[in-house]
Design a protein around this motif. Structure first.
Motif, PDB file in Angstrom:
ATOM      1  N   SER A   8      25.055  34.889  36.376  1.00 32.72           N
ATOM      2  CA  SER A   8      25.765  36.051  35.814  1.00 32.72           C
ATOM      3  C   SER A   8      26.185  37.072  36.872  1.00 32.72           C
ATOM      4  CB  SER A   8      24.881  36.737  34.774  1.00 32.72           C
ATOM      5  OG  SER A   8      23.708  37.199  35.416  1.00 32.72           O
ATOM      6  N   VAL A   9      25.682  36.912  38.098  1.00 34.44           N
ATOM      7  CA  VAL A   9      25.928  37.931  39.123  1.00 34.44           C
ATOM      8  C   VAL A   9      27.393  37.963  39.580  1.00 34.44           C
ATOM      9  CG1 VAL A   9      25.374  38.684  41.468  1.00 34.44           C
ATOM     10  CG2 VAL A   9      23.550  37.989  39.922  1.00 34.44           C
ATOM     11  N   GLU A  10      28.009  36.803  39.711  1.00 34.51           N
ATOM     12  CA  GLU A  10      29.384  36.746  40.221  1.00 34.51           C
ATOM     13  C   GLU A  10      30.348  36.335  39.109  1.00 34.51           C
ATOM     14  OE1 GLU A  10      28.934  37.059  44.686  1.00 34.51           O
ATOM     15  OE2 GLU A  10      30.449  37.515  43.210  1.00 34.51           O
ATOM     16  N   PRO A  11      30.931  37.311  38.427  1.00 35.24           N
ATOM     17  CA  PRO A  11      31.858  36.943  37.356  1.00 35.24           C
ATOM     18  C   PRO A  11      33.093  36.245  37.923  1.00 35.24           C
ATOM     19  CG  PRO A  11      31.727  39.333  37.603  1.00 35.24           C
ATOM     20  CD  PRO A  11      30.822  38.744  38.621  1.00 35.24           C
ATOM     21  N   LYS A  12      33.689  35.400  37.125  1.00 38.48           N
ATOM     22  CA  LYS A  12      34.871  34.654  37.576  1.00 38.48           C
ATOM     23  C   LYS A  12      36.145  35.496  37.431  1.00 38.48           C
ATOM     24  CE  LYS A  12      32.834  30.642  38.265  1.00 38.48           C
ATOM     25  NZ  LYS A  12      31.593  31.334  38.689  1.00 38.48           N
ATOM     26  N   GLY A  13      37.176  35.060  38.120  1.00 41.11           N
ATOM     27  CA  GLY A  13      38.502  35.650  37.907  1.00 41.11           C
ATOM     28  C   GLY A  13      38.655  37.044  38.467  1.00 41.11           C
ATOM     29  N   LYS A  14      39.405  37.860  37.752  1.00 42.84           N
ATOM     30  CA  LYS A  14      39.838  39.131  38.328  1.00 42.84           C
ATOM     31  C   LYS A  14      38.702  40.138  38.512  1.00 42.84           C
ATOM     32  CE  LYS A  14      41.544  41.424  34.120  1.00 42.84           C
ATOM     33  NZ  LYS A  14      41.303  40.460  33.023  1.00 42.84           N
ATOM     34  N   ASN A  15      37.603  39.961  37.783  1.00 45.12           N
ATOM     35  CA  ASN A  15      36.458  40.860  37.958  1.00 45.12           C
ATOM     36  C   ASN A  15      35.890  40.813  39.366  1.00 45.12           C
ATOM     37  OD1 ASN A  15      36.563  41.778  35.427  1.00 45.12           O
ATOM     38  ND2 ASN A  15      34.727  40.747  34.676  1.00 45.12           N
ATOM     39  N   LEU A  16      36.005  39.650  39.981  1.00 44.92           N
ATOM     40  CA  LEU A  16      35.482  39.437  41.318  1.00 44.92           C
ATOM     41  C   LEU A  16      36.081  40.442  42.288  1.00 44.92           C
ATOM     42  CD1 LEU A  16      33.518  37.244  42.132  1.00 44.92           C
ATOM     43  CD2 LEU A  16      35.418  35.959  43.058  1.00 44.92           C
ATOM     44  N   ILE A  17      37.380  40.596  42.225  1.00 44.14           N
ATOM     45  CA  ILE A  17      38.080  41.530  43.111  1.00 44.14           C
ATOM     46  C   ILE A  17      37.590  42.953  42.821  1.00 44.14           C
ATOM     47  CG2 ILE A  17      40.329  42.356  43.930  1.00 44.14           C
ATOM     48  CD1 ILE A  17      39.928  39.182  43.950  1.00 44.14           C
ATOM     49  N   ARG A  18      37.552  43.282  41.540  1.00 51.31           N
ATOM     50  CA  ARG A  18      37.153  44.614  41.112  1.00 51.31           C
ATOM     51  C   ARG A  18      35.760  44.960  41.664  1.00 51.31           C
ATOM     52  NH1 ARG A  18      34.561  46.867  36.484  1.00 51.31           N
ATOM     53  NH2 ARG A  18      33.967  44.807  35.793  1.00 51.31           N
ATOM     54  N   LEU A  19      34.846  43.998  41.563  1.00 52.08           N
ATOM     55  CA  LEU A  19      33.479  44.262  41.971  1.00 52.08           C
ATOM     56  C   LEU A  19      33.318  44.362  43.475  1.00 52.08           C
ATOM     57  CD1 LEU A  19      31.174  42.180  39.641  1.00 52.08           C
ATOM     58  CD2 LEU A  19      31.332  44.641  39.832  1.00 52.08           C
ATOM     59  N   ARG A  20      34.230  43.761  44.219  1.00 49.24           N
ATOM     60  CA  ARG A  20      34.073  43.763  45.663  1.00 49.24           C
ATOM     61  C   ARG A  20      34.772  44.926  46.337  1.00 49.24           C
ATOM     62  NH1 ARG A  20      34.006  37.449  47.458  1.00 49.24           N
ATOM     63  NH2 ARG A  20      32.072  36.985  46.386  1.00 49.24           N
ATOM     64  N   THR A  21      35.291  45.828  45.533  1.00 46.34           N
ATOM     65  CA  THR A  21      35.909  47.040  46.059  1.00 46.34           C
ATOM     66  C   THR A  21      34.980  48.193  45.724  1.00 46.34           C
ATOM     67  OG1 THR A  21      38.097  46.115  45.643  1.00 46.34           O
ATOM     68  CG2 THR A  21      37.982  48.492  45.933  1.00 46.34           C
ATOM     69  N   CYS A  22      34.709  49.042  46.682  1.00 49.45           N
ATOM     70  CA  CYS A  22      33.860  50.199  46.373  1.00 49.45           C
ATOM     71  C   CYS A  22      34.591  51.081  45.376  1.00 49.45           C
ATOM     72  CB  CYS A  22      33.553  51.000  47.638  1.00 49.45           C
ATOM     73  SG  CYS A  22      32.689  52.539  47.249  1.00 49.45           S
ATOM     74  N   PRO A  23      33.974  51.361  44.219  1.00 50.86           N
ATOM     75  CA  PRO A  23      34.657  52.154  43.199  1.00 50.86           C
ATOM     76  C   PRO A  23      34.802  53.619  43.611  1.00 50.86           C
ATOM     77  CG  PRO A  23      32.391  51.728  42.561  1.00 50.86           C
ATOM     78  CD  PRO A  23      32.644  50.935  43.817  1.00 50.86           C
ATOM     79  N   ILE A  24      34.034  54.014  44.625  1.00 48.53           N
ATOM     80  CA  ILE A  24      34.054  55.417  45.036  1.00 48.53           C
ATOM     81  C   ILE A  24      35.163  55.675  46.054  1.00 48.53           C
ATOM     82  CG2 ILE A  24      32.709  57.285  46.109  1.00 48.53           C
ATOM     83  CD1 ILE A  24      30.163  55.727  45.030  1.00 48.53           C
ATOM     84  N   CYS A  25      35.262  54.820  47.082  1.00 52.05           N
ATOM     85  CA  CYS A  25      36.250  55.079  48.138  1.00 52.05           C
ATOM     86  C   CYS A  25      37.283  53.973  48.282  1.00 52.05           C
ATOM     87  CB  CYS A  25      35.561  55.319  49.478  1.00 52.05           C
ATOM     88  SG  CYS A  25      34.772  53.825  50.133  1.00 52.05           S
ATOM     89  N   LYS A  26      37.156  52.923  47.439  1.00 54.46           N
ATOM     90  CA  LYS A  26      38.150  51.844  47.371  1.00 54.46           C
ATOM     91  C   LYS A  26      38.194  50.918  48.593  1.00 54.46           C
ATOM     92  CE  LYS A  26      39.695  53.374  43.386  1.00 54.46           C
ATOM     93  NZ  LYS A  26      38.444  53.848  42.740  1.00 54.46           N
ATOM     94  N   GLU A  28      37.414  47.677  50.675  1.00 59.68           N
ATOM     95  CA  GLU A  28      37.141  46.314  50.228  1.00 59.68           C
ATOM     96  C   GLU A  28      36.037  45.703  51.082  1.00 59.68           C
ATOM     97  OE1 GLU A  28      40.480  43.751  49.708  1.00 59.68           O
ATOM     98  OE2 GLU A  28      41.651  45.331  48.720  1.00 59.68           O
ATOM     99  N   LEU A  29      35.086  45.062  50.426  1.00 58.79           N
ATOM    100  CA  LEU A  29      33.970  44.448  51.121  1.00 58.79           C
ATOM    101  C   LEU A  29      33.873  42.982  50.740  1.00 58.79           C
ATOM    102  CD1 LEU A  29      32.191  47.625  50.320  1.00 58.79           C
ATOM    103  CD2 LEU A  29      32.000  46.761  52.645  1.00 58.79           C
ATOM    104  N   SER A  30      33.093  42.222  51.527  1.00 55.25           N
ATOM    105  CA  SER A  30      33.148  40.767  51.373  1.00 55.25           C
ATOM    106  C   SER A  30      32.271  40.224  50.254  1.00 55.25           C
ATOM    107  CB  SER A  30      32.760  40.105  52.691  1.00 55.25           C
ATOM    108  OG  SER A  30      31.470  40.543  53.058  1.00 55.25           O
ATOM    109  N   SER A  31      31.343  41.035  49.748  1.00 53.98           N
ATOM    110  CA  SER A  31      30.486  40.544  48.669  1.00 53.98           C
ATOM    111  C   SER A  31      29.945  41.701  47.845  1.00 53.98           C
ATOM    112  CB  SER A  31      29.302  39.761  49.251  1.00 53.98           C
ATOM    113  OG  SER A  31      28.417  40.655  49.891  1.00 53.98           O
ATOM    114  N   HIS A  38      26.790  49.288  50.932  1.00 53.67           N
ATOM    115  CA  HIS A  38      27.746  50.324  51.325  1.00 53.67           C
ATOM    116  C   HIS A  38      27.542  51.593  50.493  1.00 53.67           C
ATOM    117  CE1 HIS A  38      31.660  52.336  51.875  1.00 53.67           C
ATOM    118  NE2 HIS A  38      31.732  52.355  50.560  1.00 53.67           N
ATOM    119  N   ILE A  39      27.374  51.431  49.183  1.00 56.28           N
ATOM    120  CA  ILE A  39      27.201  52.606  48.318  1.00 56.28           C
ATOM    121  C   ILE A  39      25.907  53.336  48.674  1.00 56.28           C
ATOM    122  CG2 ILE A  39      26.805  53.371  45.928  1.00 56.28           C
ATOM    123  CD1 ILE A  39      28.761  51.116  45.059  1.00 56.28           C
ATOM    124  N   ILE A  40      24.839  52.571  48.884  1.00 58.28           N
ATOM    125  CA  ILE A  40      23.553  53.186  49.231  1.00 58.28           C
ATOM    126  C   ILE A  40      23.630  53.897  50.585  1.00 58.28           C
ATOM    127  CG2 ILE A  40      21.166  52.661  49.922  1.00 58.28           C
ATOM    128  CD1 ILE A  40      21.219  50.427  47.728  1.00 58.28           C
TER     129      ILE A  40
END
Length: 108
Positions: A8-26, A28-31, A38-40
């Protein structure tokens, strides 16, 4: 080698991209793990340091007394393992779906 992880950790499809971008500063990270680190370490480092009273040279966890490899790793450990991040999150950040997925919906 490959680590065991929950399907369940790695959702398929477009969520993957969404999750690998920092929601705070945008950035992009590799996992997802790198997003968490990064957030911590970037966005909540000071809050975690303050909450646990960490000094610059500290490497021993004040909660479980495990010795960490470095001060940075200690801060990451507190953020991950002792709710350091969860307890410091601003309401705005806590309400972000990505942060919820990464930190708040984890079942122990």
């Amino acid at each position: 080698g490959p680590r065991m992880s929950h399907p369940s950790v790695e959702p398929k499809g477009k969520n993957l991209i969404r999750l690998r971008t920092c929601p705070i500063c945008k950035i992009e990270l590799s996992s997802n793990d790198n997003v968490k680190m990064h957030i911590i370490l970037t966005h909540y480092r000071n809050e975690i340091v303050e909450k646990f009273g960490i000094k610059k040279k500290d490497i021993t966890c004040p909660v479980c007394e495990k010795v960490q490899q470095s001060n940075r790793i200690l801060i990451r450990h507190l953020g991950y393992c002792h709710n350091g991040l969860k307890d410091c999150l601003t309401l705005e950040h806590a309400n972000m779906p990505v942060i919820n997925d990464l930190f708040l919906s984890k079942r122990k």
